[in-house]
Write a protein that holds these residues in place. Structure first.
Motif, PDB file in Angstrom:
ATOM      1  N   GLN A 235       0.917  -1.013   0.117  1.00  0.00           N
ATOM      2  CA  GLN A 235      -0.134  -0.038  -0.581  1.00  0.00           C
ATOM      3  C   GLN A 235       0.967   1.647  -0.030  1.00  0.00           C
ATOM      4  OE1 GLN A 235      -4.695  -0.332   1.463  1.00  0.00           O
ATOM      5  NE2 GLN A 235      -3.360   0.357   2.913  1.00  0.00           N
ATOM      6  N   ALA A 236       1.782   1.000   0.555  1.00  0.00           N
ATOM      7  CA  ALA A 236       3.062   2.508   0.302  1.00  0.00           C
ATOM      8  C   ALA A 236       3.363   2.754  -1.020  1.00  0.00           C
ATOM      9  CB  ALA A 236       4.194   2.356   1.223  1.00  0.00           C
TER      10      ALA A 236
ATOM     11  N   GLN B  88      -0.664   6.444   2.688  1.00  0.00           N
ATOM     12  CA  GLN B  88      -0.766   5.575   3.413  1.00  0.00           C
ATOM     13  C   GLN B  88       0.013   5.609   5.144  1.00  0.00           C
ATOM     14  OE1 GLN B  88      -0.898   1.984   3.734  1.00  0.00           O
ATOM     15  NE2 GLN B  88      -0.320   1.902   5.549  1.00  0.00           N
TER      16      GLN B  88
ATOM     17  N   TYR C  97      -4.056   6.321   6.345  1.00  0.00           N
ATOM     18  CA  TYR C  97      -4.596   5.307   6.490  1.00  0.00           C
ATOM     19  C   TYR C  97      -5.002   4.478   7.754  1.00  0.00           C
ATOM     20  CZ  TYR C  97      -5.089   0.459   5.396  1.00  0.00           C
ATOM     21  OH  TYR C  97      -6.581  -1.012   5.752  1.00  0.00           O
TER      22      TYR C  97
END
Length: 575
Positions: A199-200, A250, A253
């Motif tokens: 996700q990064a 991220q 998040y």
């Protein structure tokens, strides 16, 4: 050691990419590999697995990854740190030793425990009623630090914070102490960025046009320096993208207010600054930390019974009338009062005069919950199928009759630090209690938000606007925080941020999210350094992901829904 420590993430959840550990060790040139396997839902899953005969309370997939990389890691001095121990870190550590013995590898294995509170819940606040299947305090990184300092090649933990998998090794590498709050906070930010793996590095990123390498993203690496600043990158030659945008996404998040409390430090996300530092490299700096709170966060999971869902397909005309007829018939066949909870949702995907059959359909999604597995299971789904020939025109379902599944209810709580014995068990078997930090402090609340409705500073004025999707000028990433939903929203330039910061008030968010958010508390927290705001919708997910009856129980798509809503954007922002 003065150079930055390179820490590579190889798992963002229980079930993540199996090859990630091997790929990181072969191509990442890292000093530490870390893996995050635990979430609130995972603790419930592990509790149910542990309760079965012969079941274990730790993440089995971790063992497969260890088998792939252990020899190389020991030979090259790469340390392995993972929270895969779940509800039984000692058992997981023993399993790692068995693998090492079978492979003929002399590996020193340590574990961290003390987070499991099931034996004594008396100090938990609010007081615990019932008998939760899991009850875990969130520990920090100092047990990991001590294990690495004692020479451990592998450190297995239970429920530590996700960021502790980075802050613990960074503190060991650089020799930090509990008073190095800014450095610890910087490492927490780096840990938060890499904890969810790709996700990064371009995964789940809303601006697809920015990702020119569409291969599966490489897993992220944090290079953490002695002052806690870091650079986020990925292995050379791997897919995806590391940019200020992907790192911002991220960072936003699953957070709440800017003051982010942890067991070792309260990290102030509104101090984070990002800068590009080369191709696929983003520098993080400026992070400030203050003493951690006097209590530890606790996650409780209760066994709440069973649930079942059947989805009926409605086609063409009279969709609402067909739905009402189906609901009336179904609960004439089976008594609605037989269930503890009934959730009926009409999901409209249909279009008038549709070009294809599928485009003319809507779904009637019926979820029931109760203690009696038989009633919730086949009795309910078989009753639904009795509508096949006696219901509305065009009746069919998305699945055959289904059985019930167990579900749980998540409860957040807190516990005084003195009630938790944070313990590290070193490779030689000796046990050491990890002391509490020398100073704690209450977490500061968010400051007052300036009045909305008018841009601040040098942002665009109230000139001509065009009605376009919010996502034209803003990115978003969303997720769950227990029963709350979080949506991080950011702009790609200063002008768009000035407008966004003024536009997204709690009232506006509630309006854009529609009926589902009506009556719910909405908080909007400002993060100007990131050109962002963080939205928290309280109670949207009810009793947490395992219990939520939303089609998207973890709110993963909520941010993209928000981006799809049409809003009036100043023309000067649209280019």
């Amino acid at each position: 050691m003065t150079r930055p420590v390179r820490i590579g993430n190889v798992s963002g959840f229980y079930g993540d990419r199996p090859e990630a550990a091997r790929e990181m060790v072969e191509t990442g040139d890292v000093d530490v590999v870390c893996g995050d396997y635990l979430a609130e839902l995972t603790m419930l899953i592990l509790a149910k697995a542990q309760a079965r005969e012969g079941g274990v309370g730790w993440a089995r997939t971790f063992l497969s990854q260890v088998e792939q990389i252990l020899g190389t890691c020991v030979r090259r001095g790469i340390r392995i740190v993972a929270n895969a121990g779940g509800l039984d870190p000692a058992g997981c550590a023993a399993a790692v030793r068995e693998v090492a013995g079978r492979l003929g590898i002399d590996a020193r294995v340590a574990h961290v425990e003390g987070d499991d509170l099931r034996g004594d819940l008396g100090a938990v606040v609010p007081p615990v009623t019932g008998d939760p299947v899991s009850a875990n305090a969130y520990l920090g990184g100092w047990g990991i630090t001590a294990a690495l300092a004692a020479g451990a090649d592998v450190v297995v933990t239970g429920r530590v914070t996700d960021a502790a998998l980075v802050s613990g090794p960074a503190a060991w590498w650089h020799g930090w102490g509990p008073g190095d709050l800014d450095a610890l906070a910087g490492a927490v930010v780096a840990g938060h960025v890499i904890e969810c793996g790709p996700q990064a590095t371009g995964g789940n990123y809303p601006f697809l046009d920015e990702i020119t390498d569409r291969r599966y993203p490489g897993f992220p690496i944090a290079e953490v320096a002695a002052d806690g600043s870091s650079v986020i990158t990925k292995p050379d030659g791997s897919g995806g993208l590391v940019s200020v945008g992907t790192v911002t996404a991220q960072l936003l998040y699953e957070i709440g207010p800017p003051a982010y409390p942890g067991p070792d430090v309260t990290t102030h996300f509104d101090t984070v600054r990002l800068e590009p530092a080369g191709e696929h490299r983003v520098a993080i700096g400026g992070v400030r930390g203050t003493p951690p709170p006097p209590t530890l966060k606790v996650a409780l999971n209760d066994d709440a019974g069973h649930r079942n869902t059947m989805t009926l397909v409605l086609t063409g005309l009279d969709v609402e009338a067909k739905a009402a007829h189906a609901e009336q018939l179904l609960f004439g066949i089976i008594d609605r009062s037989a269930f503890d909870e009934v959730d009926v949702r009409l999901l409209r995907f249909d279009h008038p005069d549709a070009a294809g059959n599928a485009e003319a359909t809507a779904h009637l999604r019926i979820t029931v919950k109760g203690r009696d597995r038989r009633t919730v299971g086949r009795a309910f789904s078989n009753a639904t199928m009795q509508l096949a020939l006696g219901g509305y025109a065009g009746f069919h379902t998305t699945t055959p009759p289904t059985d019930a599944s167990a579900f749980g209810v998540y409860r957040p709580a807190a516990v005084p630090r003195a009630a938790v014995t944070h313990t590290v068990v070193l490779p030689d078997g000796t046990r050491h209690v990890v002391p509490d930090p020398p100073e704690t402090a209450a977490v500061p609340g968010p400051g007052p938000r300036p009045p909305g409705g008018a841009p601040r500073g040098d942002g665009p004025g109230a000139g001509a606007t065009r009605r376009v999707p919010l996502g034209t000028v803003a990115g978003a990433r969303s997720g769950d925080k227990g029963g709350d939903a979080n949506i991080g929203v950011w702009a790609r330039d200063d002008a768009a941020h000035a407008w966004l910061d003024a536009y997204l008030t709690p009232e506006r968010v509630r309006e854009l999210l529609g009926a589902e958010a009506a009556g719910l508390g909405v908080a909007v927290h400002r993060l100007p350094n990131l050109r962002a705001v963080n939205v928290v919708v309280h109670g949207l997910l009810g009793d947490g992901v395992a219990s939520s009856t939303r089609p998207d129980p973890q709110a993963k798509g909520l941010g993209e829904y928000l981006r799809s809503r049409l809003v009036d954007v100043p023309v000067e922002l649209l280019g």
